[in-house]
Structure formats: C-alpha cells, structure tokens
Design a protein around this motif. Structure first.
Motif, PDB file in Angstrom:
ATOM      1  N   UNK A 163      -3.134 -15.733  -4.655  1.00 48.35           N
ATOM      2  CA  UNK A 163      -2.093 -14.639  -4.944  1.00 48.35           C
ATOM      3  C   UNK A 163      -3.191 -13.375  -5.194  1.00 48.35           C
ATOM      4  N   UNK A 164      -2.793 -12.315  -4.703  1.00 51.45           N
ATOM      5  CA  UNK A 164      -3.409 -10.941  -4.625  1.00 51.45           C
ATOM      6  C   UNK A 164      -2.454  -9.997  -5.355  1.00 51.45           C
ATOM      7  N   UNK A 165      -2.747  -9.503  -6.560  1.00 54.96           N
ATOM      8  CA  UNK A 165      -1.902  -8.557  -7.216  1.00 54.96           C
ATOM      9  C   UNK A 165      -2.318  -7.127  -6.784  1.00 54.96           C
ATOM     10  N   UNK A 166      -1.519  -6.134  -6.327  1.00 52.59           N
ATOM     11  CA  UNK A 166      -1.799  -5.001  -6.001  1.00 52.59           C
ATOM     12  C   UNK A 166      -0.960  -4.195  -6.870  1.00 52.59           C
ATOM     13  N   UNK A 167      -1.944  -3.064  -7.554  1.00 50.38           N
ATOM     14  CA  UNK A 167      -1.626  -2.183  -8.481  1.00 50.38           C
ATOM     15  C   UNK A 167      -0.797  -1.051  -7.587  1.00 50.38           C
ATOM     16  N   UNK A 168       0.259  -0.500  -7.671  1.00 52.29           N
ATOM     17  CA  UNK A 168       0.820   0.367  -7.048  1.00 52.29           C
ATOM     18  C   UNK A 168       1.140   1.704  -7.787  1.00 52.29           C
ATOM     19  N   UNK A 169       0.716   3.017  -7.536  1.00 53.21           N
ATOM     20  CA  UNK A 169       1.148   4.187  -8.072  1.00 53.21           C
ATOM     21  C   UNK A 169       2.195   4.617  -7.339  1.00 53.21           C
ATOM     22  N   UNK A 170       3.381   4.866  -7.844  1.00 54.19           N
ATOM     23  CA  UNK A 170       4.741   5.306  -7.234  1.00 54.19           C
ATOM     24  C   UNK A 170       4.731   6.940  -7.455  1.00 54.19           C
ATOM     25  N   UNK A 171       4.240   7.469  -6.479  1.00 58.14           N
ATOM     26  CA  UNK A 171       3.982   8.960  -6.547  1.00 58.14           C
ATOM     27  C   UNK A 171       5.279   9.777  -6.927  1.00 58.14           C
ATOM     28  N   UNK A 172       6.409   9.335  -6.166  1.00 62.95           N
ATOM     29  CA  UNK A 172       7.843  10.030  -6.571  1.00 62.95           C
ATOM     30  C   UNK A 172       8.308  10.071  -8.182  1.00 62.95           C
ATOM     31  N   UNK A 173       7.665   9.015  -8.819  1.00 69.14           N
ATOM     32  CA  UNK A 173       8.079   8.957 -10.137  1.00 69.14           C
ATOM     33  C   UNK A 173       6.954   8.758 -11.163  1.00 69.14           C
ATOM     34  N   UNK A 174       5.772   9.027 -10.771  1.00 62.39           N
ATOM     35  CA  UNK A 174       4.507   9.069 -11.525  1.00 62.39           C
ATOM     36  C   UNK A 174       4.791   7.751 -12.337  1.00 62.39           C
ATOM     37  N   UNK A 175       4.857   6.594 -11.701  1.00 64.30           N
ATOM     38  CA  UNK A 175       4.931   5.359 -12.576  1.00 64.30           C
ATOM     39  C   UNK A 175       4.082   4.437 -11.595  1.00 64.30           C
ATOM     40  N   UNK A 176       4.109   3.159 -12.526  1.00 68.38           N
ATOM     41  CA  UNK A 176       3.313   2.010 -11.958  1.00 68.38           C
ATOM     42  C   UNK A 176       4.123   0.549 -11.786  1.00 68.38           C
ATOM     43  N   UNK A 177       3.602   0.055 -10.576  1.00 73.31           N
ATOM     44  CA  UNK A 177       4.179  -1.265 -10.278  1.00 73.31           C
ATOM     45  C   UNK A 177       3.010  -2.128 -10.066  1.00 73.31           C
ATOM     46  N   UNK A 178       3.161  -3.515 -10.079  1.00 73.56           N
ATOM     47  CA  UNK A 178       2.196  -4.389  -9.731  1.00 73.56           C
ATOM     48  C   UNK A 178       2.879  -5.507  -8.782  1.00 73.56           C
ATOM     49  N   UNK A 179       2.537  -5.731  -7.537  1.00 72.78           N
ATOM     50  CA  UNK A 179       3.292  -6.591  -6.668  1.00 72.78           C
ATOM     51  C   UNK A 179       2.252  -7.709  -6.576  1.00 72.78           C
ATOM     52  N   UNK A 180       2.660  -8.977  -6.551  1.00 71.05           N
ATOM     53  CA  UNK A 180       1.947 -10.100  -6.344  1.00 71.05           C
ATOM     54  C   UNK A 180       2.180 -10.976  -5.117  1.00 71.05           C
ATOM     55  N   UNK A 181       1.353 -10.701  -4.269  1.00 72.17           N
ATOM     56  CA  UNK A 181       1.447 -11.100  -2.918  1.00 72.17           C
ATOM     57  C   UNK A 181       0.624 -12.599  -2.607  1.00 72.17           C
ATOM     58  N   UNK A 182       1.288 -13.385  -1.734  1.00 73.64           N
ATOM     59  CA  UNK A 182       0.639 -14.567  -1.473  1.00 73.64           C
ATOM     60  C   UNK A 182      -0.036 -14.275  -0.225  1.00 73.64           C
ATOM     61  N   UNK A 183      -1.563 -14.881  -0.643  1.00 72.86           N
ATOM     62  CA  UNK A 183      -2.582 -14.558   0.522  1.00 72.86           C
ATOM     63  C   UNK A 183      -3.357 -15.698   0.614  1.00 72.86           C
ATOM     64  N   UNK A 184      -3.007 -16.980   0.991  1.00 76.71           N
ATOM     65  CA  UNK A 184      -3.800 -18.063   0.898  1.00 76.71           C
ATOM     66  C   UNK A 184      -4.983 -18.011   2.033  1.00 76.71           C
ATOM     67  N   UNK A 185      -6.080 -18.220   1.689  1.00 77.67           N
ATOM     68  CA  UNK A 185      -7.031 -18.250   2.733  1.00 77.67           C
ATOM     69  C   UNK A 185      -7.445 -16.506   2.829  1.00 77.67           C
ATOM     70  N   UNK A 186      -7.079 -15.656   2.117  1.00 77.79           N
ATOM     71  CA  UNK A 186      -7.160 -14.205   2.195  1.00 77.79           C
ATOM     72  C   UNK A 186      -6.422 -13.626   3.134  1.00 77.79           C
ATOM     73  N   UNK A 187      -5.337 -14.183   3.717  1.00 81.77           N
ATOM     74  CA  UNK A 187      -4.430 -13.543   4.576  1.00 81.77           C
ATOM     75  C   UNK A 187      -2.795 -13.575   4.215  1.00 81.77           C
TER      76      UNK A 187
END
Length: 366
Positions: A120-144
């Motif tokens: 699992x790769x967490x991606x910390x995302x800054x949402x420019x429109x609202x100056x706020x943050x979200x973290x998306x957790x993306x499945x990446x088995x084998x780095x893909x």
C-alpha cells in the motif's frame, strides 16, 4: 509545413463517479488565461455535447486535475481541480472535487511523482482549491498500481481496487468555519436550512418543504422549473451568509434536498450542483451531508431521526444510484463541534494515457 495541431501529454481517468483529464502542471501553460483557453479546447467547450473534444457533455465528465510534485512539508503532491463547463466558455476553480481526487494518487505514482511501496502506498495530497489535505491509500503490489479488485461503489459498474481516503483539516476550508452562518439552523425564504462546510459548502434542505418527495430522478428534478427557481433563490441568499459572497456565477454552495431513507441508509439525497442534479453525490458533498447528520437539531439529523448524536457514526447517504458511506467522528466537548475524522472509500481507473490534441490557435502564449 507546420502541424496545425499541438499534442499535450495527459491521462484520462475515472475518479469515483466522475471522469476527467489529468495533467502534470509542468505540461500546461503557466498563464491562467492561456491554460483555460487550452482546457476549453481540449474538452470541446462550449458545446453541450463537447463533440469536438474530450468532454462528455456533462459537468461530471468535464473535469480536470492538475498535479505537481509538492514542496510543502509532509505533502507528496499538490492537486488543483478545475471544472470545465460544457455549456459555456468557463473554467472554474472555486470548489474541490473528491471524486477526481480519487485518481490523483494513482496518477502521481504512474507519473513518478511518488515512489510506490510494495503493498500500500500512501499519497499525501494538498488540495489547492481549499488549502486542505487528504491522504489516499493506493494498492501497489510489487510497486505497481493495482486497479483490479473487489471494491464496489454505487454509480460505477463492476468492482475495482479500493482507494481509502482520509480528509484532514477540511472543515471550513471554503467558508472559514464548519458552520459558516454560526447556526445549526437558519430560516431562508420561509425554509429551514443547515449550512455546513466540511470540504464542500452544502446547504441541507427538507425536500418536502418544496412539495416533492425527494425520491425523484435527476431528470425529473431538472425538468421542474418552479423547484429549480426556488432552490436557486435560496442559494443566492445563503451565499453571502456562508461567506461565499455573490454566488450567482459560482459552483458553490451545493443544494442537497433530503428525505427519509428508502433503502436502509440514514437519509436520501438529491443534490443540485448547483444547476444540474448529480446522478449520485459528490465525495465532499457527501462528507458535508454526513457531517450535518452529526449536528444535533440540524435539518439532516431531524430527517434521519437522530434525536441525540454520538461522537462517531458510519453515515450511509443514499443517492439516485445507490449509497455513499462516510465514517464520521466529531468532538463536541468544547461546546462547538470539531470534526476529528472524515473517511471514505473510492475507486479509480486509468482509462487512457497519451496526448490530447488541440489546434495551434488554442496553444498560443504558452
């Protein structure tokens, strides 16, 4: 002889129940006017069918994500959402989009902006429109990036890999406060409303106050001219009340007509976004409606039958094509509600990666 068209790298992705073009910021013109001119051409706007571009002829399929490597501490990428309107030559950045957000993590990994883990790769995302943050957790088995899986979201056929998204510090991101009017209930044009901003400015209304059931199809609601006029009149009044100013030409606030649940959820929604009716419900729109359910005495809580509200709740929001579940936690110990958790499940899929072509005249002054 020069080519009469210009090719620009992009990806077409489905994010949640929306679809749009995803660009690296570095591939777009730095000048805003030039950028918007290009995006209108790429989408084929203005044209209700967007037949000469990549748009789908509907606001939900005429969206853009602009992504870049972030220099902010604790953030991986910056994400700017842009709404390209099919029926007019306008590109708007006045709101966020949680559905398109769902594709930002996979896109960032695919483009090498974020190094993938094995698992699992967490991606910390800054949402420019609202100056706020979200973290998306993306499945990446084998780095893909994995797109196949068993997760299902209403409004999207089939099953896909889950993308769990945690929203952080989004309360008041557009209006300056979770309750921008300072009240759980306001009365506008003789109608009780609850105005809330937990990532998306939303006005919760009781559908029955407008002489409808709240179970009508989006098409039926859009054909009801009297209803649309009444909803818009209220929207124009609450805009300044929510610290949004004159909202005549803005995409916020969203107007969510609520009714008692029909299919086992907590309540049912029909949402003007603001002039078309959403075929389901926006991610952050659902978060704000779910938040309203956590506010004792609100329009949402009363319709849901919540006489007392606890600190945590899984809110199942019904919409025209199914359900949207939001895991909510609210701390009321200070006397004013503080949102401590807004989490949900989305899916996304890369549909195409390559180049979008526009005439040279749409690419001037890059």
């Amino acid at each position: 002889m020069s080519n009469s068209q210009v090719a620009v790298d992009c990806a077409v992705m489905r994010g949640g129940t929306s679809k749009g073009l995803y660009f690296l910021e570095s591939d777009l013109p730095s000048d805003r006017a030039a950028r918007d001119r290009f995006l209108l051409a790429a989408m084929g706007s203005p044209d209700v069918r967007e037949i000469d571009g990549m748009g789908g002829g509907h606001p939900l399929t005429s969206k853009v994500a602009v992504v870049s490597k972030s220099s902010r501490e604790g953030i991986d990428v910056d994400y700017l959402f842009l709404q390209v309107w099919p029926d007019r030559a306008e590109v708007s950045d006045t709101q966020n989009c949680g559905n398109i957000l769902a594709g930002v993590g996979p896109f960032a990994i695919e483009k090498g902006l974020v190094a993938a883990h094995d698992g699992i790769t967490p991606v910390a995302i800054f949402m420019v429109n609202t100056d706020s943050k979200a973290t998306a957790f993306v499945e990446t088995p084998g780095g893909v990036v994995n797109y196949a899986g068993t997760a299902r979201i209403d409004g999207v056929p089939g099953t896909h890999a889950p993308i769990n998204i945690n929203f952080e510090d989004v309360a008041g991101s557009s209006c300056g406060a979770l309750l921008p009017t300072g009240n759980v209930i306001d009365t506008v044009n003789g109608v009780e409303v609850t105005c809330v901003d937990n990532g998306m400015p939303v006005v919760c209304l009781n559908a029955s106050d407008f002489g409808i059931t709240g179970y009508e199809t989006p098409a039926e609601l859009e054909a009801n001219a009297e209803l649309k006029a009444r909803v818009e009149e209220i929207r124009l009044v609450v805009g300044p009340m929510m610290n949004l100013g004159d909202v005549t030409n803005k995409t916020v606030p969203k107007m969510s007509l609520l009714a008692k649940a029909q299919d086992g959820g907590l309540l049912s929604t029909r949402t003007f976004i603001p002039h078309r009716v959403h075929e389901s419900i926006g991610v952050l729109g659902a978060v704000s409606v779910a938040t309203a359910c956590m506010l004792e005495g609100s329009v949402a809580a009363k319709i849901a039958g919540l006489e007392t509200v606890g600190s945590s709740l899984e809110v199942e929001v019904e919409h025209p094509t199914g359900f949207f579940t939001v895991a909510m936690e609210v701390d009321n110990s200070s006397g004013s509600p503080v949102v401590t958790k807004s989490a949900l499940l989305r899916t996304a899929r890369m549909l195409m990666s390559g180049s979008v072509y526009v005439l040279e005249s749409a690419w001037e002054n890059k």
